[in-house]
Motif scaffolding. Sequence first.
Motif, PDB file in Angstrom:
ATOM      1  N   LEU A 214     -10.033 -44.719 -20.432  1.00  0.00           N
ATOM      2  CA  LEU A 214     -10.540 -45.826 -19.554  1.00  0.00           C
ATOM      3  C   LEU A 214     -10.644 -45.287 -18.186  1.00  0.00           C
ATOM      4  O   LEU A 214     -11.638 -45.586 -17.585  1.00  0.00           O
ATOM      5  N   ILE A 215      -9.603 -45.143 -17.753  1.00  0.00           N
ATOM      6  CA  ILE A 215      -9.504 -44.793 -16.377  1.00  0.00           C
ATOM      7  C   ILE A 215     -10.438 -43.640 -15.850  1.00  0.00           C
ATOM      8  O   ILE A 215     -11.225 -43.621 -14.879  1.00  0.00           O
ATOM      9  N   GLY A 216     -10.303 -42.542 -16.632  1.00  0.00           N
ATOM     10  CA  GLY A 216     -10.999 -41.414 -16.482  1.00  0.00           C
ATOM     11  C   GLY A 216     -12.587 -41.539 -16.516  1.00  0.00           C
ATOM     12  O   GLY A 216     -13.480 -41.246 -15.679  1.00  0.00           O
ATOM     13  N   ALA A 217     -13.060 -42.399 -17.388  1.00  0.00           N
ATOM     14  CA  ALA A 217     -14.195 -42.811 -17.472  1.00  0.00           C
ATOM     15  C   ALA A 217     -14.800 -43.711 -16.523  1.00  0.00           C
ATOM     16  O   ALA A 217     -16.216 -43.713 -15.869  1.00  0.00           O
ATOM     17  N   ALA A 218     -14.111 -44.676 -15.935  1.00  0.00           N
ATOM     18  CA  ALA A 218     -14.320 -45.431 -15.019  1.00  0.00           C
ATOM     19  C   ALA A 218     -14.582 -44.610 -13.649  1.00  0.00           C
ATOM     20  O   ALA A 218     -15.692 -44.922 -12.884  1.00  0.00           O
ATOM     21  N   CYS A 219     -13.673 -43.618 -13.378  1.00  0.00           N
ATOM     22  CA  CYS A 219     -13.891 -42.759 -12.111  1.00  0.00           C
ATOM     23  C   CYS A 219     -15.039 -42.042 -12.457  1.00  0.00           C
ATOM     24  O   CYS A 219     -15.926 -41.985 -11.358  1.00  0.00           O
ATOM     25  N   GLY A 220     -15.276 -41.352 -13.619  1.00  0.00           N
ATOM     26  CA  GLY A 220     -16.533 -40.531 -13.637  1.00  0.00           C
ATOM     27  C   GLY A 220     -18.034 -41.452 -13.443  1.00  0.00           C
ATOM     28  O   GLY A 220     -18.889 -41.084 -12.598  1.00  0.00           O
ATOM     29  N   LEU A 221     -17.965 -42.761 -14.026  1.00  0.00           N
ATOM     30  CA  LEU A 221     -18.991 -43.564 -13.723  1.00  0.00           C
ATOM     31  C   LEU A 221     -19.213 -43.980 -12.093  1.00  0.00           C
ATOM     32  O   LEU A 221     -20.389 -44.022 -11.544  1.00  0.00           O
ATOM     33  N   VAL A 222     -18.245 -44.350 -11.449  1.00  0.00           N
ATOM     34  CA  VAL A 222     -18.404 -44.460 -10.063  1.00  0.00           C
ATOM     35  C   VAL A 222     -18.970 -43.193  -9.312  1.00  0.00           C
ATOM     36  O   VAL A 222     -19.711 -43.318  -8.516  1.00  0.00           O
ATOM     37  N   LEU A 223     -18.298 -42.043  -9.639  1.00  0.00           N
ATOM     38  CA  LEU A 223     -19.042 -40.748  -9.091  1.00  0.00           C
ATOM     39  C   LEU A 223     -20.416 -40.794  -9.244  1.00  0.00           C
ATOM     40  O   LEU A 223     -21.127 -40.241  -8.577  1.00  0.00           O
ATOM     41  N   GLN A 224     -20.972 -40.939 -10.542  1.00  0.00           N
ATOM     42  CA  GLN A 224     -22.146 -41.101 -10.916  1.00  0.00           C
ATOM     43  C   GLN A 224     -22.982 -41.953 -10.074  1.00  0.00           C
ATOM     44  O   GLN A 224     -24.062 -41.252  -9.649  1.00  0.00           O
ATOM     45  N   VAL A 225     -22.611 -43.039 -10.003  1.00  0.00           N
ATOM     46  CA  VAL A 225     -23.255 -44.090  -9.194  1.00  0.00           C
ATOM     47  C   VAL A 225     -23.532 -43.790  -7.828  1.00  0.00           C
ATOM     48  O   VAL A 225     -24.280 -43.744  -7.155  1.00  0.00           O
ATOM     49  N   VAL A 226     -22.247 -43.143  -7.172  1.00  0.00           N
ATOM     50  CA  VAL A 226     -22.339 -43.018  -5.788  1.00  0.00           C
ATOM     51  C   VAL A 226     -23.278 -41.638  -5.421  1.00  0.00           C
ATOM     52  O   VAL A 226     -24.008 -41.415  -4.480  1.00  0.00           O
ATOM     53  N   PHE A 227     -23.081 -40.587  -6.354  1.00  0.00           N
ATOM     54  CA  PHE A 227     -23.739 -39.418  -5.850  1.00  0.00           C
ATOM     55  C   PHE A 227     -25.174 -39.085  -6.792  1.00  0.00           C
ATOM     56  O   PHE A 227     -25.623 -37.939  -6.537  1.00  0.00           O
ATOM     57  N   SER A 228     -25.440 -39.901  -7.521  1.00  0.00           N
ATOM     58  CA  SER A 228     -26.828 -39.613  -8.461  1.00  0.00           C
ATOM     59  C   SER A 228     -27.980 -39.848  -7.408  1.00  0.00           C
ATOM     60  O   SER A 228     -28.025 -40.282  -6.436  1.00  0.00           O
ATOM     61  N   ALA A 229     -29.270 -38.845  -7.885  1.00  0.00           N
ATOM     62  CA  ALA A 229     -30.297 -39.171  -7.023  1.00  0.00           C
ATOM     63  C   ALA A 229     -30.943 -40.457  -7.782  1.00  0.00           C
ATOM     64  O   ALA A 229     -31.175 -40.589  -8.998  1.00  0.00           O
TER      65      ALA A 229
END
Length: 321
Positions: A214-229
């Motif tokens: 859960l922690i890893g998935a949440a971190c990955g989602l945050v990075l996706q939202v922040v850096f996605s085009a």
Amino acid sequence: MSDPLLGYLLSSGALLLFTASILLTKAASSRLDLGLGFLVATSTNVVFSALAFGVQMQLRGDGLQWNLPAFFMFAAAGGFSTYLGRWFFYESVVRFGPAKASIFQISSPLFTAMMAWLLLGERLTPVVALGMVMTIAGLILVSCKPDFFSRRGPVAAMAPDGEPAPAVAKTPAMQRLMQSVLLLGMGSSLAYAVGNVLRGSAVRSWNEPILGALIGAACGLVLQVVFSAGKSAMLARVRAASRSGMALFATIGVTTISAQMCAIGAMRYIPLSVATLVTLCTPILVFPLSHLLFKNQDKITPLTLAGSGLTLLGIFIIVMR
């Protein structure tokens, strides 16, 4: 049940779930853009793992004991594997073709073994090392195509965890980075290896594989939202997207996060490199199943059969050592 047996069962479960996610992604990619599919799958990762953790907390008798170092290792692992490793892998696939990208990816267990040896003091016996070499050689043969050195261009290919690539806003620095097959391929393999070592170290000091996922998935989602085009148009894209495609990618999110839970759990009981290697053996299942399900795709060749046999022999040596 002995600890090694439990570890092999968990890693085998992760292998089956990752295989299912890869096959589902092949079907879903024709219905929904991969960048949007990644967002749907990663969001489902978070939601499903949160539900699983909630059920676990209701069933367990004791409370949760927090371990902050392990928490941050799980979070960092999500950044390396769920986001960075997958991005490197898909960029190398698009730029240089799936064959070359897959060869770099198969080297991930070797990097994991080296890091686990240097950082965690984890050692492999000569017999296990021989089994690993045979398995990796078999996977290379399975992954090889007749046009191995010439295949180029955008190609449908699946990462080991079966999820699509994150959409990332390109900067000049990234554009220069993407010119090097070595940097992209090695970047993917190293990112997955670092994520595996972080997860393995975390679960051995804090036995919470579901919460770790859960922690890893949440971190990955945050990075996706922040850096996605194209973040501003994301809501409109979701509204216009195929509902069946979104449902398929949501199912992929369930299978991949379940596989990660199993893989993290396995790392507590068997060497990290062995757990990683077993979960990476998806080609020996994906190729025949793809041939059956998608007919003319992924034809089975004598090289594929030889590689599958060598891979299975290597795994047998590791398990029966």
